[in-house]
Scaffold this motif. Structure first.
Motif, short mmCIF file in Angstrom:
data_model
loop_
_atom_site.label_atom_id
_atom_site.label_comp_id
_atom_site.label_asym_id
_atom_site.label_seq_id
_atom_site.Cartn_x
_atom_site.Cartn_y
_atom_site.Cartn_z
N ALA A 1 -0.35 -0.21 -17.98
CA ALA A 1 0.29 0.06 -19.27
C ALA A 1 1.65 -0.62 -19.33
O ALA A 1 2.68 0.04 -19.35
CB ALA A 1 0.44 1.56 -19.47
N PRO A 2 1.69 -1.94 -19.35
CA PRO A 2 2.97 -2.65 -19.34
C PRO A 2 3.83 -2.31 -20.56
O PRO A 2 3.40 -2.46 -21.70
CB PRO A 2 2.56 -4.12 -19.35
CG PRO A 2 1.18 -4.13 -19.90
CD PRO A 2 0.56 -2.85 -19.44
N THR B 1 7.07 5.94 -14.29
CA THR B 1 6.56 4.60 -13.98
C THR B 1 7.59 3.77 -13.22
O THR B 1 7.27 2.71 -12.70
CB THR B 1 6.14 3.87 -15.26
OG1 THR B 1 7.21 3.94 -16.23
CG2 THR B 1 4.89 4.50 -15.86
N SER B 2 8.84 4.26 -13.15
CA SER B 2 9.87 3.60 -12.34
C SER B 2 9.72 3.91 -10.86
O SER B 2 10.43 3.36 -10.02
CB SER B 2 11.26 4.04 -12.80
OG SER B 2 11.42 5.44 -12.62
N ASN C 1 3.94 8.17 0.53
CA ASN C 1 4.39 8.32 1.91
C ASN C 1 5.49 7.36 2.33
O ASN C 1 5.96 7.42 3.47
CB ASN C 1 3.20 8.17 2.87
CG ASN C 1 2.12 9.21 2.64
OD1 ASN C 1 1.01 8.90 2.21
ND2 ASN C 1 2.45 10.47 2.88
N SER C 2 5.90 6.48 1.43
CA SER C 2 6.96 5.51 1.78
C SER C 2 7.45 4.82 0.52
O SER C 2 6.80 4.88 -0.54
CB SER C 2 6.41 4.46 2.76
OG SER C 2 5.41 3.67 2.10
N LYS C 3 8.60 4.15 0.65
CA LYS C 3 9.12 3.36 -0.47
C LYS C 3 8.15 2.23 -0.80
O LYS C 3 7.96 1.87 -1.97
CB LYS C 3 10.48 2.78 -0.09
CG LYS C 3 11.12 1.88 -1.16
CD LYS C 3 11.41 2.65 -2.44
CE LYS C 3 12.34 1.87 -3.37
NZ LYS C 3 11.81 0.57 -3.79
N LYS C 4 7.51 1.68 0.21
CA LYS C 4 6.53 0.61 0.01
C LYS C 4 5.38 1.10 -0.87
O LYS C 4 4.95 0.41 -1.80
CB LYS C 4 6.00 0.14 1.36
CG LYS C 4 4.89 -0.90 1.27
CD LYS C 4 4.46 -1.38 2.66
CE LYS C 4 3.80 -0.27 3.45
NZ LYS C 4 3.31 -0.74 4.79
N GLU C 5 4.90 2.32 -0.59
CA GLU C 5 3.81 2.86 -1.40
C GLU C 5 4.29 3.20 -2.81
O GLU C 5 3.55 3.04 -3.78
CB GLU C 5 3.21 4.10 -0.73
CG GLU C 5 1.93 4.57 -1.38
CD GLU C 5 1.21 5.63 -0.57
OE1 GLU C 5 0.01 5.85 -0.79
OE2 GLU C 5 1.87 6.26 0.30
N ALA C 6 5.52 3.67 -2.93
CA ALA C 6 6.08 3.96 -4.25
C ALA C 6 6.11 2.69 -5.11
O ALA C 6 5.75 2.71 -6.30
CB ALA C 6 7.49 4.54 -4.12
N ASP C 7 6.53 1.58 -4.51
CA ASP C 7 6.57 0.31 -5.24
C ASP C 7 5.17 -0.14 -5.62
O ASP C 7 4.95 -0.69 -6.71
CB ASP C 7 7.25 -0.76 -4.38
CG ASP C 7 8.74 -0.51 -4.20
OD1 ASP C 7 9.32 0.24 -5.01
OD2 ASP C 7 9.32 -1.06 -3.24
N LEU C 8 4.22 0.11 -4.73
CA LEU C 8 2.83 -0.26 -5.01
C LEU C 8 2.31 0.50 -6.23
O LEU C 8 1.70 -0.08 -7.13
CB LEU C 8 1.98 0.08 -3.78
CG LEU C 8 0.50 -0.25 -3.74
CD1 LEU C 8 0.05 -0.29 -2.29
CD2 LEU C 8 -0.35 0.77 -4.48
N LEU C 9 2.58 1.81 -6.28
CA LEU C 9 2.12 2.61 -7.41
C LEU C 9 2.86 2.25 -8.69
O LEU C 9 2.29 2.32 -9.79
CB LEU C 9 2.27 4.10 -7.09
CG LEU C 9 1.44 4.60 -5.91
CD1 LEU C 9 1.58 6.11 -5.76
CD2 LEU C 9 -0.03 4.23 -6.06
N LYS C 10 4.12 1.89 -8.55
CA LYS C 10 4.88 1.41 -9.71
C LYS C 10 4.20 0.18 -10.30
O LYS C 10 4.02 0.06 -11.52
CB LYS C 10 6.31 1.09 -9.29
CG LYS C 10 7.15 0.47 -10.40
CD LYS C 10 8.54 0.09 -9.89
CE LYS C 10 9.36 -0.61 -10.97
NZ LYS C 10 10.69 -1.01 -10.47
N ASN C 11 3.81 -0.75 -9.44
CA ASN C 11 3.14 -1.96 -9.90
C ASN C 11 1.78 -1.63 -10.53
O ASN C 11 1.37 -2.26 -11.52
CB ASN C 11 2.94 -2.94 -8.73
CG ASN C 11 4.26 -3.50 -8.23
OD1 ASN C 11 5.24 -3.55 -8.97
ND2 ASN C 11 4.29 -3.92 -6.97
N LEU C 12 1.09 -0.65 -9.96
CA LEU C 12 -0.19 -0.23 -10.51
C LEU C 12 -0.02 0.31 -11.93
O LEU C 12 -0.80 -0.01 -12.83
CB LEU C 12 -0.82 0.84 -9.62
CG LEU C 12 -2.19 1.38 -10.04
CD1 LEU C 12 -3.23 0.28 -10.09
CD2 LEU C 12 -2.64 2.50 -9.09
#
Length: 309
Positions: A221-222, A278-279, A205-216
């Motif tokens: 799986a780094p 993952t990006s 729902n936002s760029k903030k959430e996108a970044d959160l999921l990216k970090n997850l």
């Protein structure tokens, strides 16, 4: 603020009570556990999987009390006419019937219907129970209603996400809980898994959430390309090229529509399900291929406050 305090109190209260599991299950004292009737008929394999994903098992008439509770649960429903699949099967070895939790059929307090078992066409390895408590063998690919059961234990404690599933983690920035599924499934199975857990395929729902999921993803799986594609909660709903969330919003309305460069490309024979690299950029993907996925739920999605007014 009042709602958050109420949820917090409710969770603490239930850690002590240990009787709350999820709103769609009913605690039954006689079997010291929770029961849920699924009225939509399913094959045996689908029924077993759905119960497992809900944190329960496909119920079998292992005891007199379970037999009576199953009969009562069927009462005044479609299941009273058709009967229900039980968790008792012989899928591993023809004729060797055991419940999914390991109880052999000959130790269960049940009787066969007249002329049963007949193993018609040598293809009946599952058991149904009807309203009077008798049983019959049946083809596992037929469809019946079914009952899920979870026995109470000291481990049944609600987390801050309002679930006994410790895979869900609350994020204070979005107020949602997320679970990264390393087990790969196709998009339909991923949708089913999230729904059974009381959530839904994640929607950004936002760029903030996108970044959160990216970090997850990076935590799970780094540096691994194995998890580069993650199923998400959007689809084209049969309208090719019109991407819509599973909650009916366009991606723009949902708040995030940043596709990877060159995507969506509808690669042959057609990519109609939504995913995220993952990006954190979006991508279209084949619905029948298996990928990891992220489920999202609200804190209160499985809670029932009506029982505690």
């Amino acid at each position: 603020m009042g709602t958050k305090l109420c949820v917090a109190f409710f969770l603490v209260f239930n850690i002590c009570e240990c009787r709350q599991y999820r709103y769609d299950y009913k605690f039954v004292t006689e079997v010291d556990g929770w029961i849920k009737l699924h009225q939509v008929p399913a094959t045996w394999d689908e029924a077993r999987l759905r119960c497992q994903l809900e944190g329960a098992i496909l119920c079998s008439p292992n005891t007199i009390n379970l037999v009576e509770v199953m009969k009562l649960t069927m009462k005044n429903t479609r299941a009273e006419i058709s009967g229900v699949f039980t968790g008792t099967h012989a899928k591993f070895s023809k004729g060797d019937f055991h419940s999914v939790d390991g109880v052999p059929l000959d130790k269960m307090p049940v009787q066969w219907m007249p002329m049963e078992p007949d193993n018609e066409k040598n293809n009946e390895s599952c058991i149904v129970m009807v309203r009077n408590g008798t049983i019959a063998d049946i083809n596992c690919d037929e469809v019946f209603p079914y009952i899920c059961y979870r026995k109470r234990s000291e481990k049944v404690i609600l987390t801050e996400c309002g679930t006994v599933d410790t895979g869900y983690l609350l994020n204070s920035k979005t107020g949602s809980c997320y679970k990264f599924h390393l087990d790969k499934r196709n998009w339909t199975r991923a949708f089913m898994t999230c729904a059974a857990e009381g959530g839904h395929l994640a929607i950004i729902n936002s760029k903030k959430e996108a970044d959160l999921l990216k970090n997850l993803c990076e935590m799970q799986a780094p540096g691994s390309i194995q998890f580069n594609t993650i199923f998400m909660g959007f689809h084209d709903w049969g309208e090719r090229g019109v991407w819509t969330t599973i909650h009916g919003q366009t991606l723009q309305e949902a708040g995030y529509d940043v596709f990877e460069t060159g995507q969506p490309d509808s690669a042959f024979p057609g990519e109609y399900c939504g995913s995220m690299f993952t990006s954190s950029t979006l991508n279209d993907v084949w619905c029948d291929k298996s990928f990891s996925f992220i489920c999202e739920k609200t804190v209160e999605s499985l809670l029932d406050f009506n029982d505690y007014d």
